[in-house]
Design a protein around this motif. Structure first.
Motif, PDB file in Angstrom:
ATOM      1  N   GLN A 182     -17.846  32.636 -21.370  1.00 21.77           N
ATOM      2  CA  GLN A 182     -17.284  33.666 -20.729  1.00 21.77           C
ATOM      3  C   GLN A 182     -15.664  33.276 -21.082  1.00 21.77           C
ATOM      4  OE1 GLN A 182     -19.074  35.010 -18.598  1.00 21.77           O
ATOM      5  NE2 GLN A 182     -17.158  36.320 -17.636  1.00 21.77           N
ATOM      6  N   LEU A 183     -15.301  34.136 -21.391  1.00 19.37           N
ATOM      7  CA  LEU A 183     -13.808  34.383 -21.833  1.00 19.37           C
ATOM      8  C   LEU A 183     -12.964  35.403 -20.765  1.00 19.37           C
ATOM      9  CD1 LEU A 183     -11.660  33.480 -23.499  1.00 19.37           C
ATOM     10  CD2 LEU A 183     -11.970  35.208 -25.174  1.00 19.37           C
ATOM     11  N   GLN A 184     -12.257  34.540 -19.676  1.00 19.91           N
ATOM     12  CA  GLN A 184     -11.640  35.287 -18.841  1.00 19.91           C
ATOM     13  C   GLN A 184      -9.987  34.980 -18.729  1.00 19.91           C
ATOM     14  OE1 GLN A 184     -14.144  35.128 -15.262  1.00 19.91           O
ATOM     15  NE2 GLN A 184     -14.150  37.469 -15.241  1.00 19.91           N
ATOM     16  N   ILE A 185      -9.104  35.559 -18.871  1.00 23.26           N
ATOM     17  CA  ILE A 185      -7.697  35.350 -19.006  1.00 23.26           C
ATOM     18  C   ILE A 185      -6.953  36.013 -17.501  1.00 23.26           C
ATOM     19  CG2 ILE A 185      -5.560  35.193 -20.099  1.00 23.26           C
ATOM     20  CD1 ILE A 185      -7.771  33.984 -21.870  1.00 23.26           C
ATOM     21  N   GLY A 186      -6.314  35.445 -17.144  1.00 23.04           N
ATOM     22  CA  GLY A 186      -5.319  35.836 -16.102  1.00 23.04           C
ATOM     23  C   GLY A 186      -4.366  36.675 -16.552  1.00 23.04           C
ATOM     24  N   ASN A 187      -3.326  36.035 -16.222  1.00 20.55           N
ATOM     25  CA  ASN A 187      -1.944  36.746 -16.635  1.00 20.55           C
ATOM     26  C   ASN A 187      -1.582  36.522 -17.907  1.00 20.55           C
ATOM     27  OD1 ASN A 187      -2.204  38.145 -14.367  1.00 20.55           O
ATOM     28  ND2 ASN A 187      -1.124  36.514 -13.144  1.00 20.55           N
ATOM     29  N   VAL A 188      -1.087  37.184 -18.858  1.00 17.30           N
ATOM     30  CA  VAL A 188      -0.451  36.803 -19.966  1.00 17.30           C
ATOM     31  C   VAL A 188       1.002  37.485 -19.991  1.00 17.30           C
ATOM     32  CG1 VAL A 188      -0.448  37.124 -22.523  1.00 17.30           C
ATOM     33  CG2 VAL A 188      -2.672  37.058 -21.078  1.00 17.30           C
ATOM     34  N   LYS A 189       1.974  36.835 -20.039  1.00 13.05           N
ATOM     35  CA  LYS A 189       3.447  37.180 -20.075  1.00 13.05           C
ATOM     36  C   LYS A 189       4.255  37.051 -21.380  1.00 13.05           C
ATOM     37  CE  LYS A 189       5.438  37.889 -15.771  1.00 13.05           C
ATOM     38  NZ  LYS A 189       5.620  37.244 -14.566  1.00 13.05           N
ATOM     39  N   ILE A 190       4.571  37.820 -22.177  1.00 17.23           N
ATOM     40  CA  ILE A 190       5.224  37.744 -23.656  1.00 17.23           C
ATOM     41  C   ILE A 190       6.480  38.213 -23.691  1.00 17.23           C
ATOM     42  CG2 ILE A 190       4.697  37.785 -25.950  1.00 17.23           C
ATOM     43  CD1 ILE A 190       1.912  38.172 -25.601  1.00 17.23           C
TER      44      ILE A 190
ATOM     45  N   ILE B 276      -6.196  40.729 -28.634  1.00 21.32           N
ATOM     46  CA  ILE B 276      -7.332  40.248 -27.656  1.00 21.32           C
ATOM     47  C   ILE B 276      -8.617  41.061 -27.984  1.00 21.32           C
ATOM     48  CG2 ILE B 276      -7.887  40.773 -25.256  1.00 21.32           C
ATOM     49  CD1 ILE B 276      -4.892  41.237 -24.503  1.00 21.32           C
TER      50      ILE B 276
END
Lengths: 65, 121
Positions: free
Chosen positions: A9-17, A28
């Motif tokens: 399972q690959l689940q990411i929440g928030n990404v801020k760059i 991604i």
């Protein structure tokens, strides 16, 4: 040698760059081959103060009175 | 090797500049190159022709490359066919960079930057 990968399972929440810059990559997804190379150059003498003040001959210490 | 599907609920990119790429979808190959001359000159009026790339050998040096594709026997088992990301916020993608949602087989990228500062006495 067998390299086995189990992608569960690959689940990411928030990404801020802030920034992706100078040939960088934010992917991604899947990838097979990635070759990123970078070269940059800021030699000390890149600060060119005019007129040129010699900081010290080679070997001689640069401490003055 | 079967590729997974990337699912992103919300992606926000504020700025894309000098040949940056924002791709949604799959790709086969990406080839990114960027060359930059970063000049800081005190009290300068730039006419643009003082500095050219050919003056510096930083832009001519051969960078190391993969000679052959590394052959590794591998087996990928995708239990879950998805890559899930809730939210992506990016302020800037600049100087031939890539932001991609989706799979991409091979990426080759190169960046060469020369900085110098010219200060008045």
């Amino acid at each position: 040698m067998m390299f086995e990968v189990h992608n569960c399972q690959l689940q990411i929440g928030n990404v801020k760059i802030d920034a992706i810059s100078s040939s960088s990559t934010f992917l991604i997804g899947d990838n097979e081959q990635m070759a990123l190379s970078s070269i940059f150059d800021t030699p000390p003498e890149s600060i060119i103060i005019t007129p040129f003040v010699p900081l010290g001959r080679n070997g001689e210490s640069a401490t003055h009175g | 090797m079967d590729k997974r599907t990337s699912r992103v609920k919300q992606a926000k990119v504020i700025s894309l500049l000098n040949s940056a790429i924002f791709e949604i979808g799959d790709g086969a190959e990406a080839n990114l190159q960027s060359k930059a001359l970063a000049i800081q000159k005190e009290g300068a009026t730039f006419t643009g022709e003082e500095f050219s790339f050919s003056d510096f050998d930083l832009f001519k040096i051969e960078l190391p490359q993969f000679k052959t594709q590394p052959a590794i026997e591998q087996n990928h088992l995708q239990q879950s066919p998805y890559i899930d990301v809730e939210n992506v916020e990016i302020i800037g993608v600049a100087s031939s960079s890539l932001f991609q949602i989706g799979s991409l087989e091979s990426i080759e990228s190169e960046s060469r930057i020369k900085h110098f500062r010219i200060l008045r006495e």
